[in-house]
Design a protein around this motif. Structure first.
Motif, PDB file in Angstrom:
ATOM      1  N   ILE A  45       0.874  -1.311   0.027  1.00 55.77           N
ATOM      2  CA  ILE A  45      -0.050  -0.018   0.074  1.00 55.77           C
ATOM      3  C   ILE A  45       0.836   1.174   0.221  1.00 55.77           C
ATOM      4  O   ILE A  45       1.839   1.389   0.851  1.00 55.77           O
ATOM      5  CB  ILE A  45      -1.028  -0.022   1.273  1.00 55.77           C
ATOM      6  CG1 ILE A  45      -1.771  -1.312   1.370  1.00 55.77           C
ATOM      7  CG2 ILE A  45      -1.872   1.374   1.366  1.00 55.77           C
ATOM      8  CD1 ILE A  45      -2.610  -1.264   2.430  1.00 55.77           C
ATOM      9  N   PHE A  49      -1.368   6.947   0.506  1.00 56.67           N
ATOM     10  CA  PHE A  49      -2.447   6.636   1.112  1.00 56.67           C
ATOM     11  C   PHE A  49      -2.801   6.875   2.405  1.00 56.67           C
ATOM     12  O   PHE A  49      -3.888   7.437   3.063  1.00 56.67           O
ATOM     13  CB  PHE A  49      -2.935   4.916   0.864  1.00 56.67           C
ATOM     14  CG  PHE A  49      -4.277   4.571   1.409  1.00 56.67           C
ATOM     15  CD1 PHE A  49      -5.052   4.531   0.729  1.00 56.67           C
ATOM     16  CD2 PHE A  49      -3.955   4.017   2.537  1.00 56.67           C
ATOM     17  CE1 PHE A  49      -6.447   3.968   1.394  1.00 56.67           C
ATOM     18  CE2 PHE A  49      -5.180   3.248   3.162  1.00 56.67           C
ATOM     19  CZ  PHE A  49      -6.541   3.307   2.452  1.00 56.67           C
ATOM     20  N   ASP A  52      -2.705  10.774   3.074  1.00 56.90           N
ATOM     21  CA  ASP A  52      -4.242  11.422   2.873  1.00 56.90           C
ATOM     22  C   ASP A  52      -5.183  10.858   4.085  1.00 56.90           C
ATOM     23  O   ASP A  52      -6.012  11.947   4.244  1.00 56.90           O
ATOM     24  CB  ASP A  52      -4.520  11.222   1.390  1.00 56.90           C
ATOM     25  CG  ASP A  52      -3.744  11.438   0.272  1.00 56.90           C
ATOM     26  OD1 ASP A  52      -3.141  12.259   0.791  1.00 56.90           O
ATOM     27  OD2 ASP A  52      -3.898  11.010  -0.811  1.00 56.90           O
ATOM     28  N   TYR A 108     -13.217   7.214   3.210  1.00 54.71           N
ATOM     29  CA  TYR A 108     -12.208   7.354   2.312  1.00 54.71           C
ATOM     30  C   TYR A 108     -11.476   5.775   1.963  1.00 54.71           C
ATOM     31  O   TYR A 108     -11.163   5.855   0.588  1.00 54.71           O
ATOM     32  CB  TYR A 108     -10.913   7.932   3.271  1.00 54.71           C
ATOM     33  CG  TYR A 108      -9.698   7.890   2.301  1.00 54.71           C
ATOM     34  CD1 TYR A 108      -9.580   9.124   1.510  1.00 54.71           C
ATOM     35  CD2 TYR A 108      -8.769   7.118   2.927  1.00 54.71           C
ATOM     36  CE1 TYR A 108      -8.292   9.055   0.842  1.00 54.71           C
ATOM     37  CE2 TYR A 108      -7.524   7.246   2.215  1.00 54.71           C
ATOM     38  CZ  TYR A 108      -7.408   8.312   1.021  1.00 54.71           C
ATOM     39  OH  TYR A 108      -6.035   8.284   0.536  1.00 54.71           O
ATOM     40  N   VAL A 109     -11.580   4.860   2.876  1.00 52.34           N
ATOM     41  CA  VAL A 109     -11.212   3.548   2.441  1.00 52.34           C
ATOM     42  C   VAL A 109     -11.967   2.954   1.517  1.00 52.34           C
ATOM     43  O   VAL A 109     -11.318   2.300   0.220  1.00 52.34           O
ATOM     44  CB  VAL A 109     -11.068   2.677   3.844  1.00 52.34           C
ATOM     45  CG1 VAL A 109     -10.680   1.068   3.280  1.00 52.34           C
ATOM     46  CG2 VAL A 109      -9.993   3.292   4.633  1.00 52.34           C
ATOM     47  N   ARG A 111     -14.071   4.405  -1.212  1.00 53.50           N
ATOM     48  CA  ARG A 111     -13.651   5.057  -2.157  1.00 53.50           C
ATOM     49  C   ARG A 111     -12.382   4.649  -2.851  1.00 53.50           C
ATOM     50  O   ARG A 111     -12.181   4.670  -4.152  1.00 53.50           O
ATOM     51  CB  ARG A 111     -13.423   6.565  -1.872  1.00 53.50           C
ATOM     52  CG  ARG A 111     -14.968   7.269  -1.675  1.00 53.50           C
ATOM     53  CD  ARG A 111     -14.843   8.805  -1.333  1.00 53.50           C
ATOM     54  NE  ARG A 111     -14.338   9.222  -2.861  1.00 53.50           N
ATOM     55  CZ  ARG A 111     -15.052   9.857  -3.578  1.00 53.50           C
ATOM     56  NH1 ARG A 111     -16.227   9.632  -3.659  1.00 53.50           N
ATOM     57  NH2 ARG A 111     -14.653  10.548  -4.582  1.00 53.50           N
ATOM     58  N   LYS A 112     -11.390   4.191  -2.192  1.00 51.77           N
ATOM     59  CA  LYS A 112      -9.975   3.631  -2.639  1.00 51.77           C
ATOM     60  C   LYS A 112     -10.227   2.114  -3.159  1.00 51.77           C
ATOM     61  O   LYS A 112      -9.223   1.582  -3.401  1.00 51.77           O
ATOM     62  CB  LYS A 112      -8.980   3.724  -1.666  1.00 51.77           C
ATOM     63  CG  LYS A 112      -8.536   5.328  -1.390  1.00 51.77           C
ATOM     64  CD  LYS A 112      -8.072   6.090  -2.803  1.00 51.77           C
ATOM     65  CE  LYS A 112      -7.672   7.464  -2.502  1.00 51.77           C
ATOM     66  NZ  LYS A 112      -6.915   7.914  -3.667  1.00 51.77           N
ATOM     67  N   TYR A 114     -10.602  -0.257  -0.992  1.00 46.14           N
ATOM     68  CA  TYR A 114     -10.092  -1.348   0.071  1.00 46.14           C
ATOM     69  C   TYR A 114     -11.175  -1.909   0.820  1.00 46.14           C
ATOM     70  O   TYR A 114     -12.167  -1.267   1.180  1.00 46.14           O
ATOM     71  CB  TYR A 114      -8.829  -0.713   0.766  1.00 46.14           C
ATOM     72  CG  TYR A 114      -7.521  -0.632   0.278  1.00 46.14           C
ATOM     73  CD1 TYR A 114      -6.882  -1.382  -0.543  1.00 46.14           C
ATOM     74  CD2 TYR A 114      -7.357   0.835  -0.188  1.00 46.14           C
ATOM     75  CE1 TYR A 114      -5.728  -1.276  -1.238  1.00 46.14           C
ATOM     76  CE2 TYR A 114      -6.138   1.030  -0.934  1.00 46.14           C
ATOM     77  CZ  TYR A 114      -5.337   0.201  -1.547  1.00 46.14           C
ATOM     78  OH  TYR A 114      -4.161   0.566  -2.097  1.00 46.14           O
ATOM     79  N   SER A 304      -7.414  -4.133  -3.697  1.00 51.25           N
ATOM     80  CA  SER A 304      -8.341  -3.260  -4.002  1.00 51.25           C
ATOM     81  C   SER A 304      -9.271  -3.393  -5.243  1.00 51.25           C
ATOM     82  O   SER A 304      -9.099  -4.356  -6.143  1.00 51.25           O
ATOM     83  CB  SER A 304      -7.560  -1.908  -4.593  1.00 51.25           C
ATOM     84  OG  SER A 304      -8.505  -0.940  -4.688  1.00 51.25           O
ATOM     85  N   LYS A 306     -10.684  -1.503  -6.982  1.00 51.72           N
ATOM     86  CA  LYS A 306     -10.751  -0.634  -8.181  1.00 51.72           C
ATOM     87  C   LYS A 306     -10.422  -1.327  -9.439  1.00 51.72           C
ATOM     88  O   LYS A 306      -9.501  -2.150  -9.460  1.00 51.72           O
ATOM     89  CB  LYS A 306     -10.017   0.577  -7.736  1.00 51.72           C
ATOM     90  CG  LYS A 306     -10.561   1.503  -6.500  1.00 51.72           C
ATOM     91  CD  LYS A 306     -11.807   2.109  -7.015  1.00 51.72           C
ATOM     92  CE  LYS A 306     -12.395   2.984  -6.090  1.00 51.72           C
ATOM     93  NZ  LYS A 306     -13.701   3.760  -6.383  1.00 51.72           N
TER      94      LYS A 306
END
Length: 379
Positions: A45, A49, A52, A108-109, A111-112, A114, A304, A306
């Protein structure tokens, strides 16, 4: 009696005064960030990350801490609403900070891409590191201390150094250094978390839940020593169960309950919340295991969701070992494949040299003539 008081202002830049409290909190946040970054590297990671996450989490924690405090002290703010925003006057709560930080991290997590539990596990020791250091800000400000005690108790029974004993002398009265109790409790907790996170039995989410269980146990006993607790008026039986039955071990060690104005309340909110968190945490671990929601282990790779993202390259240590051990094989095969080509090249050169030698006139003169065996037989 003369007391040693630490100036809460570390230094000034013009009219700007920099307080020790802010510097200490910043140091705690930095220590937590470095811990998270170091552990995150094991799972591939990027450090950006966590940077932020910290930049978003700190203001969220402050907002949550203030809302939590104001909600339980609304009587003091309802007629002076602007005072709600005067956070420099004090009035924040650690449980509110945790709630605000968790809400921010959850958004936040996700959106990333994870899994929240996986990232929360990595950050659990970081939370303790921040609290270990951050509590010394209360020490400098002479706040969040416990009830009155004798100087002999601090020096003789607890064997505390002079600078702590003197700072706990508030207007001639010595107090329990509850900041120190909590800091040491969290120090022991971070050691335990760092050890068990390398164990194979640990499932995803359990380190984070374990942090809450550990912190809440310590907070339950330490909170009752303090005299500035948020409280409410609850059932007498519940208050007796918390203040006498559950808190009895502290009485055996010579500690007394901190003063709590009966008109203000008889149950400390942080104590009740601590009990609920411990029970809820244990139940959650059991339920997640029984229902199969905790099949993923802490040491498993973090992926992730994504698009274009794959398993983190440094997470699976066994995979790395396999890749390293098999790395020389292609080179060896390449070498073996290259040898026939080199041999073929040598044969071509040799044949060319022989052709050149045979085609030269000198070679024809020096070469003896040999008659075939068929001619000898005819003669």
């Amino acid at each position: 009696m003369q007391t040693l008081l630490i100036d809460p202002v570390a230094f000034s830049i013009g009219s700007l005064r920099v307080h020790w409290y802010g510097l200490i909190l910043g140091l705690g946040a930095l220590a937590g960030l470095l811990l998270a970054i170091r552990e995150g590297k094991r799972f591939g990671i990027p450090q950006e990350f966590f940077m932020d996450l910290l930049l978003l989490g700190v203001p969220s924690a402050i907002i949550g801490a203030r809302i939590y405090y104001v909600a339980f002290k609304w009587e003091d703010y309802k007629d002076n609403f602007l005072d709600v925003f005067k956070i420099w006057n004090g009035g924040i709560a650690i449980f509110g900070a945790l709630i605000g930080a968790i809400i921010c991290a959850l958004i936040y997590v996700r959106r990333k891409g994870y899994n929240f539990w996986r990232i929360a596990d990595i950050c659990a020791p970081s939370l303790l590191a921040g609290q270990i250091i951050g509590r010394w800000g209360n020490f400098v400000n002479q706040e969040a201390y416990g009830g009155p005690v004798s100087e002999s108790f601090l020096r003789g029974e607890l064997h505390l150094p002079d600078f702590i004993v003197n700072q706990m002398n508030v207007q001639g009265v010595f107090h329990h250094p509850t900041f120190l109790y909590e800091s040491l409790w969290n120090l022991l907790g971070i050691v335990i978390l760092l050890i068990i996170r390398r164990q194979k039995f640990l499932r995803a989410g359990e380190l984070f839940i374990g942090y809450f269980i550990w912190y809440s146990i310590g907070r339950f006993f330490i909170e009752a020593v303090r005299t500035d607790s948020l409280a409410f008026q609850g059932a007498t039986g519940l208050a007796d169960f918390i203040n006498n039955t559950l808190w009895a071990p502290m009485t055996w060690m010579g500690f007394e309950l901190g003063h709590l104005d009966p008109a203000y309340g008889n149950i400390r909110i942080s104590q009740l919340l601590s009990v609920l968190i411990v029970i809820g945490g244990i139940v959650l671990i059991i339920v997640r295991r029984v229902t199969g929601r905790a099949n993923v282990r802490y040491l498993d790779p973090i992926v992730s969701t994504k698009s274009g993202a794959g398993p983190t390259p440094e997470a699976d240590l066994q995979t790395n070992k396999t890749v390293k051990s098999s790395a020389p094989a292609p080179a060896k095969q390449h070498k073996l494949a290259a040898e026939p080509e080199e041999m073929a090249d040598k044969d071509v050169v040799t044949q060319a040299e022989e052709t050149e030698v045979k085609s030269s006139p000198r070679a024809e003169e020096d070469t003896p003539t040999i008659k075939p065996d068929t001619e000898d037989k005819k003669e």
